[in-house]
Design a protein around this motif. Structure first.
Motif, PDB file in Angstrom:
ATOM      1  N   GLN A 141       0.080  12.109  -2.797  1.00  0.00           N
ATOM      2  CA  GLN A 141      -0.335  12.656  -1.499  1.00  0.00           C
ATOM      3  C   GLN A 141      -1.049  11.608  -0.650  1.00  0.00           C
ATOM      4  O   GLN A 141      -1.965  11.908   0.126  1.00  0.00           O
ATOM      5  CB  GLN A 141      -1.232  13.898  -1.684  1.00  0.00           C
ATOM      6  CG  GLN A 141      -0.519  15.074  -2.329  1.00  0.00           C
ATOM      7  CD  GLN A 141       0.669  15.556  -1.491  1.00  0.00           C
ATOM      8  OE1 GLN A 141       0.504  15.997  -0.354  1.00  0.00           O
ATOM      9  NE2 GLN A 141       1.877  15.455  -2.056  1.00  0.00           N
ATOM     10  N   GLU A 142      -0.615  10.361  -0.822  1.00  0.00           N
ATOM     11  CA  GLU A 142      -1.075   9.255   0.015  1.00  0.00           C
ATOM     12  C   GLU A 142      -0.123   8.093  -0.184  1.00  0.00           C
ATOM     13  O   GLU A 142       0.481   7.935  -1.250  1.00  0.00           O
ATOM     14  CB  GLU A 142      -2.507   8.831  -0.349  1.00  0.00           C
ATOM     15  CG  GLU A 142      -2.665   8.257  -1.743  1.00  0.00           C
ATOM     16  CD  GLU A 142      -4.083   7.810  -2.058  1.00  0.00           C
ATOM     17  OE1 GLU A 142      -5.023   8.225  -1.345  1.00  0.00           O
ATOM     18  OE2 GLU A 142      -4.272   7.039  -3.022  1.00  0.00           O
ATOM     19  N   ASP A 143       0.046   7.299   0.840  1.00  0.00           N
ATOM     20  CA  ASP A 143       0.980   6.180   0.773  1.00  0.00           C
ATOM     21  C   ASP A 143       0.365   5.041  -0.048  1.00  0.00           C
ATOM     22  O   ASP A 143      -0.813   4.693   0.138  1.00  0.00           O
ATOM     23  CB  ASP A 143       1.303   5.689   2.180  1.00  0.00           C
ATOM     24  CG  ASP A 143       2.391   4.635   2.190  1.00  0.00           C
ATOM     25  OD1 ASP A 143       3.567   4.985   2.336  1.00  0.00           O
ATOM     26  OD2 ASP A 143       2.056   3.446   2.008  1.00  0.00           O
ATOM     27  N   PRO A 144       1.144   4.430  -0.954  1.00  0.00           N
ATOM     28  CA  PRO A 144       0.563   3.385  -1.812  1.00  0.00           C
ATOM     29  C   PRO A 144       0.104   2.152  -1.054  1.00  0.00           C
ATOM     30  O   PRO A 144      -0.860   1.490  -1.468  1.00  0.00           O
ATOM     31  CB  PRO A 144       1.701   3.054  -2.784  1.00  0.00           C
ATOM     32  CG  PRO A 144       2.949   3.477  -2.081  1.00  0.00           C
ATOM     33  CD  PRO A 144       2.557   4.677  -1.284  1.00  0.00           C
ATOM     34  N   ASP A 149      -7.215   0.177   0.035  1.00  0.00           N
ATOM     35  CA  ASP A 149      -8.674   0.099  -0.047  1.00  0.00           C
ATOM     36  C   ASP A 149      -9.253   1.193  -0.924  1.00  0.00           C
ATOM     37  O   ASP A 149     -10.454   1.181  -1.218  1.00  0.00           O
ATOM     38  CB  ASP A 149      -9.297   0.190   1.356  1.00  0.00           C
ATOM     39  CG  ASP A 149      -8.990  -1.042   2.200  1.00  0.00           C
ATOM     40  OD1 ASP A 149      -8.753  -2.107   1.602  1.00  0.00           O
ATOM     41  OD2 ASP A 149      -8.967  -0.931   3.439  1.00  0.00           O
ATOM     42  N   GLY A 150      -8.416   2.147  -1.348  1.00  0.00           N
ATOM     43  CA  GLY A 150      -8.880   3.234  -2.196  1.00  0.00           C
ATOM     44  C   GLY A 150      -8.911   2.837  -3.661  1.00  0.00           C
ATOM     45  O   GLY A 150      -8.682   1.681  -4.026  1.00  0.00           O
ATOM     46  N   ALA A 179       0.927 -12.478   2.527  1.00  0.00           N
ATOM     47  CA  ALA A 179      -0.293 -11.722   2.846  1.00  0.00           C
ATOM     48  C   ALA A 179      -0.307 -10.383   2.115  1.00  0.00           C
ATOM     49  O   ALA A 179      -1.357  -9.959   1.596  1.00  0.00           O
ATOM     50  CB  ALA A 179      -0.398 -11.519   4.356  1.00  0.00           C
ATOM     51  N   LEU A 180       0.836  -9.712   2.040  1.00  0.00           N
ATOM     52  CA  LEU A 180       0.885  -8.431   1.335  1.00  0.00           C
ATOM     53  C   LEU A 180       0.696  -8.636  -0.162  1.00  0.00           C
ATOM     54  O   LEU A 180       0.030  -7.830  -0.829  1.00  0.00           O
ATOM     55  CB  LEU A 180       2.209  -7.730   1.609  1.00  0.00           C
ATOM     56  CG  LEU A 180       2.356  -6.339   0.971  1.00  0.00           C
ATOM     57  CD1 LEU A 180       1.255  -5.397   1.437  1.00  0.00           C
ATOM     58  CD2 LEU A 180       3.730  -5.743   1.280  1.00  0.00           C
ATOM     59  N   ASN A 181       1.241  -9.705  -0.719  1.00  0.00           N
ATOM     60  CA  ASN A 181       1.024 -10.029  -2.120  1.00  0.00           C
ATOM     61  C   ASN A 181      -0.472 -10.186  -2.398  1.00  0.00           C
ATOM     62  O   ASN A 181      -0.980  -9.706  -3.431  1.00  0.00           O
ATOM     63  CB  ASN A 181       1.777 -11.313  -2.461  1.00  0.00           C
ATOM     64  CG  ASN A 181       1.668 -11.740  -3.907  1.00  0.00           C
ATOM     65  OD1 ASN A 181       1.590 -12.924  -4.208  1.00  0.00           O
ATOM     66  ND2 ASN A 181       1.688 -10.807  -4.848  1.00  0.00           N
ATOM     67  N   ASP A 182      -1.190 -10.821  -1.472  1.00  0.00           N
ATOM     68  CA  ASP A 182      -2.641 -10.973  -1.628  1.00  0.00           C
ATOM     69  C   ASP A 182      -3.336  -9.616  -1.595  1.00  0.00           C
ATOM     70  O   ASP A 182      -4.197  -9.326  -2.440  1.00  0.00           O
ATOM     71  CB  ASP A 182      -3.199 -11.861  -0.515  1.00  0.00           C
ATOM     72  CG  ASP A 182      -2.775 -13.314  -0.657  1.00  0.00           C
ATOM     73  OD1 ASP A 182      -2.403 -13.727  -1.772  1.00  0.00           O
ATOM     74  OD2 ASP A 182      -2.813 -14.033   0.361  1.00  0.00           O
ATOM     75  N   ARG A 183      -2.976  -8.776  -0.650  1.00  0.00           N
ATOM     76  CA  ARG A 183      -3.646  -7.476  -0.495  1.00  0.00           C
ATOM     77  C   ARG A 183      -3.414  -6.576  -1.701  1.00  0.00           C
ATOM     78  O   ARG A 183      -4.338  -5.938  -2.212  1.00  0.00           O
ATOM     79  CB  ARG A 183      -3.163  -6.792   0.770  1.00  0.00           C
ATOM     80  CG  ARG A 183      -3.610  -7.458   2.074  1.00  0.00           C
ATOM     81  CD  ARG A 183      -3.060  -6.696   3.267  1.00  0.00           C
ATOM     82  NE  ARG A 183      -3.464  -5.300   3.228  1.00  0.00           N
ATOM     83  CZ  ARG A 183      -2.670  -4.271   3.563  1.00  0.00           C
ATOM     84  NH1 ARG A 183      -1.413  -4.496   3.936  1.00  0.00           N
ATOM     85  NH2 ARG A 183      -3.125  -3.032   3.507  1.00  0.00           N
ATOM     86  N   ILE A 184      -2.177  -6.509  -2.168  1.00  0.00           N
ATOM     87  CA  ILE A 184      -1.894  -5.665  -3.331  1.00  0.00           C
ATOM     88  C   ILE A 184      -2.590  -6.215  -4.567  1.00  0.00           C
ATOM     89  O   ILE A 184      -3.133  -5.457  -5.381  1.00  0.00           O
ATOM     90  CB  ILE A 184      -0.374  -5.557  -3.568  1.00  0.00           C
ATOM     91  CG1 ILE A 184       0.303  -4.841  -2.392  1.00  0.00           C
ATOM     92  CG2 ILE A 184      -0.096  -4.809  -4.869  1.00  0.00           C
ATOM     93  CD1 ILE A 184       1.815  -4.765  -2.507  1.00  0.00           C
ATOM     94  N   SER A 185      -2.612  -7.536  -4.711  1.00  0.00           N
ATOM     95  CA  SER A 185      -3.249  -8.145  -5.881  1.00  0.00           C
ATOM     96  C   SER A 185      -4.739  -7.840  -5.919  1.00  0.00           C
ATOM     97  O   SER A 185      -5.303  -7.546  -6.987  1.00  0.00           O
ATOM     98  CB  SER A 185      -3.015  -9.657  -5.877  1.00  0.00           C
ATOM     99  OG  SER A 185      -1.645  -9.957  -6.024  1.00  0.00           O
ATOM    100  N   VAL A 186      -5.408  -7.913  -4.779  1.00  0.00           N
ATOM    101  CA  VAL A 186      -6.835  -7.585  -4.720  1.00  0.00           C
ATOM    102  C   VAL A 186      -7.054  -6.143  -5.152  1.00  0.00           C
ATOM    103  O   VAL A 186      -7.970  -5.830  -5.938  1.00  0.00           O
ATOM    104  CB  VAL A 186      -7.384  -7.837  -3.302  1.00  0.00           C
ATOM    105  CG1 VAL A 186      -8.782  -7.235  -3.147  1.00  0.00           C
ATOM    106  CG2 VAL A 186      -7.419  -9.325  -2.997  1.00  0.00           C
ATOM    107  N   ALA A 187      -6.212  -5.230  -4.654  1.00  0.00           N
ATOM    108  CA  ALA A 187      -6.366  -3.813  -4.999  1.00  0.00           C
ATOM    109  C   ALA A 187      -6.113  -3.578  -6.484  1.00  0.00           C
ATOM    110  O   ALA A 187      -6.869  -2.857  -7.148  1.00  0.00           O
ATOM    111  CB  ALA A 187      -5.413  -2.976  -4.149  1.00  0.00           C
ATOM    112  N   LEU A 188      -5.052  -4.164  -7.018  1.00  0.00           N
ATOM    113  CA  LEU A 188      -4.743  -3.967  -8.436  1.00  0.00           C
ATOM    114  C   LEU A 188      -5.827  -4.552  -9.336  1.00  0.00           C
ATOM    115  O   LEU A 188      -6.224  -3.930 -10.327  1.00  0.00           O
ATOM    116  CB  LEU A 188      -3.392  -4.607  -8.767  1.00  0.00           C
ATOM    117  CG  LEU A 188      -2.144  -3.849  -8.318  1.00  0.00           C
ATOM    118  CD1 LEU A 188      -0.888  -4.666  -8.605  1.00  0.00           C
ATOM    119  CD2 LEU A 188      -2.044  -2.490  -9.016  1.00  0.00           C
ATOM    120  N   GLU A 189      -6.297  -5.741  -9.007  1.00  0.00           N
ATOM    121  CA  GLU A 189      -7.339  -6.351  -9.835  1.00  0.00           C
ATOM    122  C   GLU A 189      -8.578  -5.477  -9.855  1.00  0.00           C
ATOM    123  O   GLU A 189      -9.177  -5.254 -10.922  1.00  0.00           O
ATOM    124  CB  GLU A 189      -7.675  -7.748  -9.313  1.00  0.00           C
ATOM    125  CG  GLU A 189      -8.727  -8.455 -10.152  1.00  0.00           C
ATOM    126  CD  GLU A 189      -9.052  -9.845  -9.633  1.00  0.00           C
ATOM    127  OE1 GLU A 189     -10.052 -10.428 -10.134  1.00  0.00           O
ATOM    128  OE2 GLU A 189      -8.353 -10.350  -8.740  1.00  0.00           O
TER     129      GLU A 189
END
Length: 400
Positions: A141-144, A149-150, A179-189
């Motif tokens: 119920q939210e876009d990945p 930031d969640g 840039a997207l690779n950086d953003r997803i990596s920060v969130a996953l870490e």
């Protein structure tokens, strides 16, 4: 009581002698047929194994051409599993595996890199598209991508997508996807570091170690692409795999975990073989251990054709599902396909040849024009096997 003798003994002897010769001929014929079945078909089906083992440029390019064509026609309407979630997963998985195959092609064949990277970018656009995100967004119920930031999991979508992005980053450090690779990596870490046992949910209440293996691999590979040390959570996850998530008897990976991170399903071939592939981008030793567990406890051959069981012998479980595919005498098509990658990554030529023979026999390879494909594979099956057959040794994903 003595049986009556025949009154036509000489004639009966002639008939019996004739029957004996015919039986002998039939027996010899049967022996020849059985010998042919045991020796000839699997040898014929081995004809393409050497080309893929050696990374034959022409064969890899022809297979990639077929995968690229199907990718351009891709959409959720291509699949009819009876489940909206699985239709979405298969659409996403087709694009993700295609991206992996093209990235591996670019890494292995510099002369094919421009074409392979263009095809990879098309696949990544499909991976990141709103339709491909839909199955995950509906579950959470939210876009990945809109919720990076969640703190909620999205383990499979983000892990698989980011691994493909990290492969792209490694082959070419700067692209429109960096840039997207950086953003997803920060969130996953952040999410993995905070999660119990360093594993996050794929869907609410559903946890799969193999999906987390993809996420961990994406972080390790991105760090290598940037010339950095992997984040601490990589080693922390690998320790959990070795001590909590594998069966102590077989070394096979648990397929699913409960919320308290204890095994919720038996260790299985499909998840273990796929995790061995993913972890080859992060830690060669961990990947090798999983590959050996599959080979030693699940792999075998029937008349020279390689097979891989989904469950270890003696397991109380035994049903096929969306992960394993239909089980035939306990053998899993998915585990066989994923197992091809571990063979290539770890130089296991004998196992590779056996598994390829089975895919040649049942996949019905075809080469119309400039393309190569397995006729029975469909878009998803061919994308997966393309990625598995172009998998590279772990050393290919190290700098220097």
């Amino acid at each position: 009581m003595e049986k009556p003798r025949s009154r036509n003994l000489p004639g009966l002897a002639v008939v019996q002698a004739g029957m004996g010769r015919r039986i002998l001929c039939w027996a010899l014929t049967l022996v020849v047929i059985i010998a042919a079945f045991l020796m000839i078909p699997h040898r014929l089906c081995e004809s393409g194994a050497a080309a893929f083992w050696d990374g034959d440029r022409g064969r890899v390019q022809a297979f990639g051409t077929n995968v690229d064509r199907h990718l351009r026609e891709l959409g959720p309407s291509r699949f009819r599993t009876g489940s909206r979630r699985f239709d979405g997963e298969w659409t996403f998985g087709t694009a993700m595996m295609a991206a992996m195959g093209f990235g591996q092609t670019a890494r292995a064949h510099p002369s094919l890199a421009p074409e392979a990277l263009a095809r990879m970018d098309l696949a990544l656009d499909a991976v990141l598209s709103a339709p491909a995100r839909g199955f995950d967004a509906e579950a959470w119920q939210e876009d990945p991508l809109d919720s990076l930031d969640g703190e909620r999991g999205h383990g499979a979508y983000l892990g698989y997508a980011n691994l493909a992005l990290s492969v792209r980053r490694f082959v070419e450090p700067e692209s429109r996807f960096s840039a997207l690779n950086d953003r997803i990596s920060v969130a996953l870490e952040r999410r993995l570091a905070a999660a119990p046992a360093h594993v996050i949910e794929t869907y609410p209440g559903e946890i799969y170690p193999v999906d987390n293996a993809a996420a961990i691999a994406s972080l390790a590979l991105r760090a290598r692409a940037l010339g950095r040390e992997p984040p601490p959570v990589v080693a922390q996850y690998l320790e959990q795999v070795a001590t909590r998530f594998v069966d102590p008897r077989t070394g096979l990976l648990s397929q699913a975990l409960r919320p308290d991170r204890t095994p919720a399903d038996a260790p299985r071939g499909s998840g273990t073989a796929l995790a061995a592939y993913y972890l080859s981008f992060a830690d060669e030793a961990s990947s090798r251990a999983l590959h050996r567990a599959v080979r030693d406890h699940l792999a075998g051959d029937v008349a020279g054709f390689g097979v891989v069981r989904e469950y270890a012998p003696g397991s109380a479980h035994g049903r096929g599902d969306i992960d394993s595919g239909p089980l035939v005498f306990g053998w899993s098509i998915s585990a066989m396909g994923f197992g091809l990658s571990g063979c290539r990554v770890h130089g296991d030529r004998a196992c590779f040849d056996q598994l390829y023979r089975a895919f040649h026999l049942f996949g019905a390879p075809t080469s119309p024009g400039a393309e190569f494909s397995f006729a029975s594979g469909g878009p998803l099956g061919n994308a997966i096997v393309f990625a598995m057959l172009t998998a590279q040794p772990a050393s290919a994903w190290r700098r220097g």
